[in-house]
Design a protein around this motif. Structure first.
Motif, PDB file in Angstrom:
ATOM      1  N   PRO A  39      30.007  95.970  76.554  1.00  0.00           N
ATOM      2  CA  PRO A  39      31.007  96.673  75.725  1.00  0.00           C
ATOM      3  C   PRO A  39      30.347  97.305  74.510  1.00  0.00           C
ATOM      4  N   LEU A  40      30.934  98.408  74.070  1.00  0.00           N
ATOM      5  CA  LEU A  40      30.406  99.076  72.889  1.00  0.00           C
ATOM      6  C   LEU A  40      30.632  98.221  71.651  1.00  0.00           C
ATOM      7  N   LYS A  41      31.749  97.471  71.648  1.00  0.00           N
ATOM      8  CA  LYS A  41      32.046  96.554  70.552  1.00  0.00           C
ATOM      9  C   LYS A  41      32.100  95.135  71.108  1.00  0.00           C
ATOM     10  N   LYS A  42      31.485  94.197  70.404  1.00  0.00           N
ATOM     11  CA  LYS A  42      31.456  92.817  70.849  1.00  0.00           C
ATOM     12  C   LYS A  42      32.765  92.121  70.474  1.00  0.00           C
ATOM     13  N   GLY A  43      33.073  91.058  71.209  1.00  0.00           N
ATOM     14  CA  GLY A  43      34.246  90.252  70.895  1.00  0.00           C
ATOM     15  C   GLY A  43      35.528  90.863  71.441  1.00  0.00           C
ATOM     16  N   VAL A  44      36.639  90.299  70.970  1.00  0.00           N
ATOM     17  CA  VAL A  44      37.964  90.753  71.402  1.00  0.00           C
ATOM     18  C   VAL A  44      38.267  92.110  70.778  1.00  0.00           C
ATOM     19  N   LEU A  45      38.755  93.030  71.600  1.00  0.00           N
ATOM     20  CA  LEU A  45      39.161  94.338  71.100  1.00  0.00           C
ATOM     21  C   LEU A  45      40.548  94.228  70.473  1.00  0.00           C
ATOM     22  N   GLU A  46      40.784  94.955  69.402  1.00  0.00           N
ATOM     23  CA  GLU A  46      42.061  94.863  68.707  1.00  0.00           C
ATOM     24  C   GLU A  46      42.645  96.246  68.479  1.00  0.00           C
ATOM     25  N   ALA A  47      43.934  96.379  68.841  1.00  0.00           N
ATOM     26  CA  ALA A  47      44.700  97.591  68.567  1.00  0.00           C
ATOM     27  C   ALA A  47      45.956  97.194  67.802  1.00  0.00           C
ATOM     28  N   VAL A  48      46.730  98.188  67.394  1.00  0.00           N
ATOM     29  CA  VAL A  48      47.942  97.938  66.610  1.00  0.00           C
ATOM     30  C   VAL A  48      49.097  98.646  67.292  1.00  0.00           C
ATOM     31  N   VAL A  49      50.235  97.964  67.366  1.00  0.00           N
ATOM     32  CA  VAL A  49      51.431  98.571  67.946  1.00  0.00           C
ATOM     33  C   VAL A  49      51.746  99.881  67.221  1.00  0.00           C
ATOM     34  N   GLY A  50      52.013 100.927  68.011  1.00  0.00           N
ATOM     35  CA  GLY A  50      52.314 102.224  67.426  1.00  0.00           C
ATOM     36  C   GLY A  50      51.110 103.128  67.288  1.00  0.00           C
ATOM     37  N   GLN A  51      49.912 102.578  67.509  1.00  0.00           N
ATOM     38  CA  GLN A  51      48.701 103.384  67.419  1.00  0.00           C
ATOM     39  C   GLN A  51      48.758 104.496  68.466  1.00  0.00           C
ATOM     40  N   LYS A  52      48.453 105.737  68.060  1.00  0.00           N
ATOM     41  CA  LYS A  52      48.610 106.880  68.966  1.00  0.00           C
ATOM     42  C   LYS A  52      47.693 106.782  70.174  1.00  0.00           C
ATOM     43  N   SER A  53      46.478 106.322  69.972  1.00  0.00           N
ATOM     44  CA  SER A  53      45.573 106.154  71.106  1.00  0.00           C
ATOM     45  C   SER A  53      44.528 105.110  70.764  1.00  0.00           C
ATOM     46  N   PHE A  54      44.090 104.396  71.798  1.00  0.00           N
ATOM     47  CA  PHE A  54      43.045 103.391  71.635  1.00  0.00           C
ATOM     48  C   PHE A  54      42.026 103.579  72.746  1.00  0.00           C
ATOM     49  N   HIS A  55      40.762 103.659  72.351  1.00  0.00           N
ATOM     50  CA  HIS A  55      39.674 103.967  73.277  1.00  0.00           C
ATOM     51  C   HIS A  55      38.904 102.700  73.604  1.00  0.00           C
ATOM     52  N   ILE A  56      38.874 102.359  74.887  1.00  0.00           N
ATOM     53  CA  ILE A  56      38.057 101.230  75.349  1.00  0.00           C
ATOM     54  C   ILE A  56      36.743 101.808  75.865  1.00  0.00           C
ATOM     55  N   ALA A  57      35.649 101.518  75.165  1.00  0.00           N
ATOM     56  CA  ALA A  57      34.360 102.133  75.496  1.00  0.00           C
ATOM     57  C   ALA A  57      33.379 101.077  75.979  1.00  0.00           C
ATOM     58  N   ILE A  58      32.572 101.456  76.967  1.00  0.00           N
ATOM     59  CA  ILE A  58      31.498 100.586  77.444  1.00  0.00           C
ATOM     60  C   ILE A  58      30.190 101.353  77.400  1.00  0.00           C
ATOM     61  N   LYS A  59      29.107 100.619  77.357  1.00  0.00           N
ATOM     62  CA  LYS A  59      27.777 101.212  77.359  1.00  0.00           C
ATOM     63  C   LYS A  59      27.095 100.842  78.673  1.00  0.00           C
ATOM     64  N   VAL A  60      26.690 101.870  79.429  1.00  0.00           N
ATOM     65  CA  VAL A  60      26.100 101.647  80.747  1.00  0.00           C
ATOM     66  C   VAL A  60      24.657 102.131  80.748  1.00  0.00           C
ATOM     67  N   ARG A  61      23.771 101.286  81.183  1.00  0.00           N
ATOM     68  CA  ARG A  61      22.381 101.658  81.440  1.00  0.00           C
ATOM     69  C   ARG A  61      22.134 101.412  82.925  1.00  0.00           C
ATOM     70  N   ALA A  62      21.901 102.502  83.641  1.00  0.00           N
ATOM     71  CA  ALA A  62      21.772 102.354  85.087  1.00  0.00           C
ATOM     72  C   ALA A  62      20.893 103.447  85.649  1.00  0.00           C
TER      73      ALA A  62
END
Length: 664
Positions: free
Chosen positions: A335-358
């Motif tokens: 994951p691009l960010k470690k730990g639990v991902l956190e968003a907020v109700v009402g947030q217009k958009s939330f991006h879940i990003a991963i880092k791939v080396r392949a």
């Protein structure tokens, strides 16, 4: 120590080298038997040249002469002497032709051309010729390159011949002593900075024995501009060991020019030559030169920089890529960010990003990337699956998304917002039901109303409120807190916190605030707590039902913080009409610690004073008019006296849910 045999062998070897005229360098320049720099020979006559030096010699002379080997003869090198060897060679050219005009140079065979060589320029002349190069049917094409000199090679057969450079229609381009167009009988006309006047059909003109001779040239202007050089791959690429590497390079130029492409790559220094295939494609305005470099899989692909360089005249441009070679395929994801991902109700958009080396790029099986208009139900685990089928590699990554919720107090949307009176001395329970993620905390604060008999306002200043500690008085004017309780309850499928503040003995009016907060935000509920010494905060009394001729006193008591504009009116029936008479107003009222009291006194009551006596007041918060009334009928001294009491009534009643009172 060297033996005699060894010394003898070295001396023999050294002597042989000296005899053959070979050494690592020369101390003197070659010497021709002709001292002059120029030599004029009549056509048909032989040319004899001799050259000497201190090591092996060689000749360079016009290419046209070398093609006819039966006309020239070179005597092999003859070297004499030991340490001071002298080598000599002779060149003989039979039956000289005007095409034999040019430089004849003697040089050392094992030294660069420019070092310690000597030369003579030979003019081969004949009465009926002016130019050394025979004119063909078609003009000789000369390419003009931007930024370079232009040479019109109309060499002559005699240094005494005068030549003029003209355009097709006779415009003279050469003038004696000109620095821009310089005449050189050995080379022709040299134009330092050719302009549009030279982009034409040109001719060199000379007069020999009264006869005009011409040599015609067609100049072709070639652009030196390179619009772009591009590789077919990114600036960094990866390959697997044993795979074929192919890179295409394109150089784009103007239509009237062609770029030369050269490759530089790590395999060159190891003797691993790539396969190069070239071709040209044309558009309406451009020429595109392609060069495809391929290293087959049976050859080794080396890591490093692969550079494509395009050259067009003085212009050079290049593009490059860095090649990394991997022994086997690999696949790593995090994951691009470690730990639990956190968003907020009402947030217009939330991006879940991963880092791939392949290597190679993986196939994505399932991947949710953007959540729009985040709601609480979006919380959970998100899994991305990546797979390299060819190499049987699979990686799973699960990320947990936590959706945070700003605290909310449910009583704010479900409870009546206008305050209810609290009975003096009673136990009261105040409730706040809160929900949020993460679970919010609850804090209670207290702001007392000013304790004075004249005031009827309780202005609330949140900044002046003080926190409440269970079981302790905050000051001598506070209500005693019996307890503060918090419990978790599942309500509507959610774990909510129910907070209760229990007041043991209600004696002081003020405002209690329930404040709930978490890291997302804060919400507060202000509960106006008005203590009343009259039932329900509104009450009327009659001291007695008078007989005709007696006095009568009516008293209306209302909570001073809840009601204003208190008044007494008398409603009487006159025929078919009801007539209202105002008998007492707010300005006559008195204020106590808890209530506003308005008294109406009827002196020497008579039957005419019979009717409905009504006390009215306006609710300060809702604007409703609240009233209570008594119907009083006054008769004679011995007649029966009647009094009818009415319930409290409201006009323009607003409908709210009511908050429970009393201990819970």
């Amino acid at each position: 120590m060297l033996s005699c045999v060894t010394v003898a062998m070295l001396c023999l070897l050294f002597g042989c080298l000296m005899l053959t005229g070979y050494s690592s360098g020369s101390k003197v320049a070659t010497v021709l038997n002709v001292k002059a720099k120029e030599l004029v020979v009549q056509a048909g006559q032989p040319i004899h040249l001799s050259c000497s030096g201190d090591q092996t010699l060689s000749w360079k002379f016009p290419a046209a002469s070398r093609k006819e080997s039966n006309r020239f003869h070179v005597m092999e090198n003859v070297c004499h002497g030991g340490a001071n060897a002298l080598c000599q060679t002779n060149l003989t050219l039979h039956k000289a032709l005007i095409s034999d005009t040019g430089f004849y140079r003697c040089q050392y065979k094992h030294l660069p051309l420019s070092k310690k060589s000597s030369a003579v320029y030979v003019y081969v002349t004949e009465p009926n010729s002016a130019f050394a190069d025979v004119q063909k049917e078609q003009p000789h094409v000369i390419t003009i390159t931007d930024g370079q000199k232009l040479v019109i090679p109309c060499r002559v057969t005699s240094p005494n011949i005068t030549v003029t450079l003209k355009q097709l229609y006779g415009v003279v381009l050469s003038k004696p002593g000109s620095k821009s167009v310089v005449w050189d009988s050995k080379r022709g006309f040299i134009i330092r900075k050719p302009n549009y006047m030279f982009f034409d059909l040109l001719r060199c003109e000379a007069v020999v024995n009264g006869v005009i001779h011409t040599s015609t040239f067609l100049t072709h202007r070639q652009s030196s501009e390179i619009h772009s050089v591009k590789l077919s791959v990114p600036s960094s690429i990866k390959v697997l060991r044993g795979e074929t590497l192919s890179i295409n390079c394109t150089a784009t130029t103007d239509l009237n020019s062609r770029a030369e492409i050269q490759w530089t790559y790590p395999g060159l220094k190891y003797g691993e030559l790539a396969q190069i295939r070239k071709w040209i494609s044309l558009t309406n305005s451009e020429a595109v030169v392609h060069s495809m470099m391929t290293i087959p899989k049976k050859h080794t692909v080396y890591q490093g920089m692969y550079i494509c360089t395009a050259k067009n005249g003085p212009t050079t441009k290049s593009d490059s890529t860095t090649v990394r070679v991997h022994a086997k395929a690999f696949l790593n994801v995090k994951p691009l960010k470690k730990g639990v991902l956190e968003a907020v109700v009402g947030q217009k958009s939330f991006h879940i990003a991963i880092k791939v080396r392949a290597f190679r790029p993986p196939e994505v099986i399932c991947y949710s990337l953007i959540i729009k208009n985040v709601v609480e139900e979006d919380a959970g685990d998100y899994t991305v699956v990546l797979r390299l089928k060819q190499w049987n590699l699979t990686k799973n990554l699960t990320m947990t998304l936590k959706v945070n919720v700003k605290p909310h107090i449910y009583e704010k949307s479900t409870s009546i917002q206008e305050p209810d009176p609290r009975t003096l001395g009673s136990r009261q329970t105040l409730t706040c039901t809160v929900y949020g993620v993460p679970p919010p905390t609850i804090t209670w604060t207290w702001h007392p109303c000013p304790r004075n008999y004249s005031g009827s306002r309780c202005d609330f200043q949140p900044d002046n409120a003080v926190p409440i500690i269970g079981g302790k008085y905050n000051s001598s004017t506070d209500n005693k807190v019996y307890s503060i309780i918090e419990r978790m309850h599942t309500i509507e499928g959610r774990n909510k916190t129910v907070g209760n503040l229990i007041i043991d003995d209600a004696t002081t009016s003020g405002v209690y605030s329930c404040i709930t907060s978490n890291k997302i935000g804060t919400e507060r509920r202000d509960i106006r707590f008005f203590v009343s010494d009259v039932a329900n905060g509104f009450h009327i009394t009659l001291d007695k039902v008078p007989k005709e001729g007696e006095n009568m006193t009516l008293t209306c008591s209302v909570n001073k913080y809840l009601y204003t504009n208190i008044s007494w009116i008398l409603r009487r029936r006159v025929g078919n009409r009801t007539i209202n008479h105002s008998i007492s107003k707010q300005r006559s009222a008195k204020t106590s610690e808890y209530s506003t009291i308005l008294t109406a006194t009827v002196q020497n009551a008579s039957r005419a004073d019979s009717g409905v006596y009504e006390c009215r007041a306006t609710n300060t918060y809702s604007g409703d008019i609240i009233s209570q009334s008594k119907e009083i009928i006054i008769t004679g001294e011995h007649s029966e006296r009647k009094t009818h009491f009415s319930r409290t009534s409201k006009q323009r009643r607003k409908h709210y849910a009511t908050e429970s009172r009393g201990a819970h």
